[in-house]
Write an enzyme that holds these catalytic residues in place. Structure first.
Site, short mmCIF file in Angstrom:
data_model
loop_
_atom_site.label_atom_id
_atom_site.label_comp_id
_atom_site.label_asym_id
_atom_site.label_seq_id
_atom_site.Cartn_x
_atom_site.Cartn_y
_atom_site.Cartn_z
N HIS A 274 1.00 -1.29 -0.41
CA HIS A 274 -0.37 0.19 -0.20
C HIS A 274 1.03 1.38 -0.16
CE1 HIS A 274 -4.07 -1.75 1.33
NE2 HIS A 274 -3.82 -0.84 -0.06
N ASP B 21 1.74 -8.95 -15.98
CA ASP B 21 2.30 -9.74 -16.49
C ASP B 21 3.04 -10.70 -16.85
OD1 ASP B 21 0.97 -10.96 -14.04
OD2 ASP B 21 -1.35 -9.81 -14.68
#
Ligand code: PEP
Ligand code: MG
Length: 560
Positions: A184, A435
């Site tokens: 975060h 990815d």
């Protein structure tokens, strides 16, 4: 101690003097208490609710992604299961401080054990426990120091509550010893354009008052820099400030070749800031971020409201929305119900949606309805496509449900290797380099131990991108890039040289990429791409592109 390495967030550079954040409070002692458990329970509940209210207040003040993070923390502070756990521990003779400490530590371990996105939320629970214990002990709230002058904040791992409230006039840069690029802290630092290097383990050796250079672009903290290093860093800071102040033009190469620069967003809250920073549209709207906490699938109506907000903000512009990419590090309770040994290789993205087609149909229906009610140019794409058949399935379903433009993400080597056939059955491709790199290099993108392999500069990744670019050019179909690679100013030029027709990134990266593109012609970009692709590895590819870029600029071929 020289150079300290970590994961850089963004492209910024800062020079300043270190101020360390105080280490966490000591662990409350574990000895039997003769205090009345009921009274201790009242104390604990009162402190939990004071802390929850304070977190919610900070969230409301901070707005944006910080608001969601802090509201989630406020809810955790009053989570009934944690409060029940505290009460049970009080009944066994613990003090309120000790019971809070143990209950939060228990839930922290549960989250950490889950790994991935949820694992990275474990630090949020530590932060809440520290705040509650400090309140119980009537100690000052743990948090960011305020030395009264600008400083480089060095912390073990900053809590979301602290990152969200950083005074950007005072904090020149942030360095954390723990944490990774998807924590975060990193997400919020990126959103707030804070110069940050996270996971810099050796920063533990820095002391208050040390002068450092924080170089996020290279993931470096330079301790005790020389005068020469300081001068070079200050020159880069000045250049960057000039770029940020430059007029907002549409993205283009020096020869006028347009390269639309788009924003990656996870909620409509970021729309105004993206537009302010010159986003020409949205290249990736991550819809799963809207529903990470949802237990049941959101209704068509609920989704339509969210999508309408986004499309309204971008009226007249292109907005590419990705259908839910659930699974792996972003499980959604209503789509991923069974644990998997290798979740990144499991029921993720289009695979999970297809198994629960009703949810995909509802999402496409909500998107088509929002499109009909607004004036943006909606395009919808599917994540994790690996076969032509999946691409055909998604495109047909999207069109059946009223979506005019349907495309696919190229995130698997398989889709890249047969991009000509994949693109033949859809309207566009957008390459997810995060990815695509993970799967090409067989290196989990969340694992610090293999982070060095997660580098989109690797020629194997570049070659796959080139294949997709060539397929798009042959078929006359757009090929965008929406992974983090597009936010690297030099790699952005290489990507255009490989055939990318648009680039999408965190809005804070737009100015640097816009400036970088404007220095090279298309022929230069192709030359940089050729040099990078012909290299042996990622570091060599970057170095080759840097050399080719310097030659082009020296030859005066490219404009400066
Ligand atoms: C990517 O994989 O590059 C991408 C943009 O998608 P995400 O980061 O959300 O997986
Ligand atoms: Mg992806």
């Amino acid at each position: 101690m020289g150079e300290i390495t970590g994961a850089g967030i963004g492209q910024g550079v800062a020079v300043g003097s270190v101020v360390r954040m105080a280490d966490p409070l000591p662990e409350p002692v574990d000895r039997p208490s003769h205090l009345d458990p009921d009274r201790e329970g009242e104390r604990a509940r009162a402190s939990l609710s004071v802390v929850a209210a304070e977190l919610a207040r900070r969230g409301a003040k901070a707005g944006g992604a910080a608001k969601d993070v802090l509201e989630a923390q406020a809810m955790m502070a009053e989570d009934p299961s944690i409060i029940d756990d505290v009460t049970t521990r009080l009944a066994t003779g613990r003090t309120a401080e000790r019971a809070v400490f143990e209950a939060f530590a228990y839930y922290r371990d549960v989250l950490a054990g889950m790994g991935g996105y949820l694992g990275e939320r474990a630090a949020d629970l530590d932060d809440i426990a520290q705040r509650v214990i400090a309140h119980l002990l009537k100690l000052p709230e743990p948090g960011v120091p305020d030395p009264g002058h600008p400083f480089v904040l060095v912390a073990r791992d900053l809590a979301p509550a602290d990152t969200a409230m950083l005074d950007l006039d005072q904090v020149q840069a942030l360095v954390t010893i723990d944490g990774g690029p998807t924590s975060h802290t990193a997400i919020l630092a990126r959103e707030k354009s804070i110069v940050a290097v996270v996971g810099a383990a050796d920063a533990a050796g820095l002391a208050d008052g040390d002068t450092v250079i924080v170089d996020a672009a290279h993931g470096l903290v330079v301790a005790a820099p020389t005068d020469q290093e300081l001068a070079a860093a200050r020159a880069r800071i000045a250049e960057r400030a000039a770029r940020a102040a430059a007029p907002l033009r549409p993205g283009a190469l020096a020869d006028g070749t347009p390269v639309p620069l788009l924003a990656n967003l996870g909620s409509a809250d970021g729309a105004a800031e993206a537009l302010r920073l010159g986003a020409e549209g949205v290249g990736l709207f991550r819809t799963e971020f809207l529903f990470l906490d949802a237990e049941v699938a959101p209704s068509v109506r609920e989704q339509q409201v969210q999508y309408t907000r986004l499309l309204t903000a971008f009226a007249g512009r292109k907005v590419v929305v990705r259908v839910l990419d659930a699974g792996a590090d972003k499980p959604l309770a209503f789509l991923n119900d069974a644990p998997e040994a290798n979740p990144a290789l499991g029921l993720r993205g289009i695979r999970a949606l297809r198994r629960t087609e009703a949810i995909l149909r509802e999402q496409l229906t909500a998107l088509a309805a929002a499109d009909a009610a607004t004036a943006a140019e909606l395009e919808v794409m599917a994540p994790m496509i690996a076969t032509v058949e999946e691409a055909r399935y998604f495109t047909a379903l999207a069109k059946e449900l009223g979506v005019a433009v349907a495309g696919v993400m190229v995130e698997t080597p398989s889709a890249a290797l047969i991009a000509d056939r994949v693109l033949a059955v859809c309207d566009f491709a957008s390459i997810g380099t995060n990815d695509l790199t993970q799967y090409t290099m067989a290196a989990d993108r969340l694992l610090g131990t293999v982070a060095a392999l997660q580098d989109p500069w690797h020629p194997a990744v570049l070659r796959l991108i080139a294949d997709v670019g060539a397929a798009g050019a042959a078929l006359g179909k757009p090929v965008g890039i929406c992974g983090e690679a597009a936010a690297d100013p030099l790699l952005a030029v290489v990507l255009v040289g490989l055939g990318a027709t648009s680039l999408s990134m965190s809005p804070s990266a737009l100015a640097d990429v816009r400036a970088s593109l404007s220095r090279y012609r298309l022929s230069d970009a192709k030359e940089l791409a050729r040099a990078a692709m012909a290299s042996e590895g990622a570091a060599e590819a970057r170095a080759a592109a840097e050399t080719a870029a310097a030659e082009r600029l020296d030859a005066g071929g490219a404009s400066s």
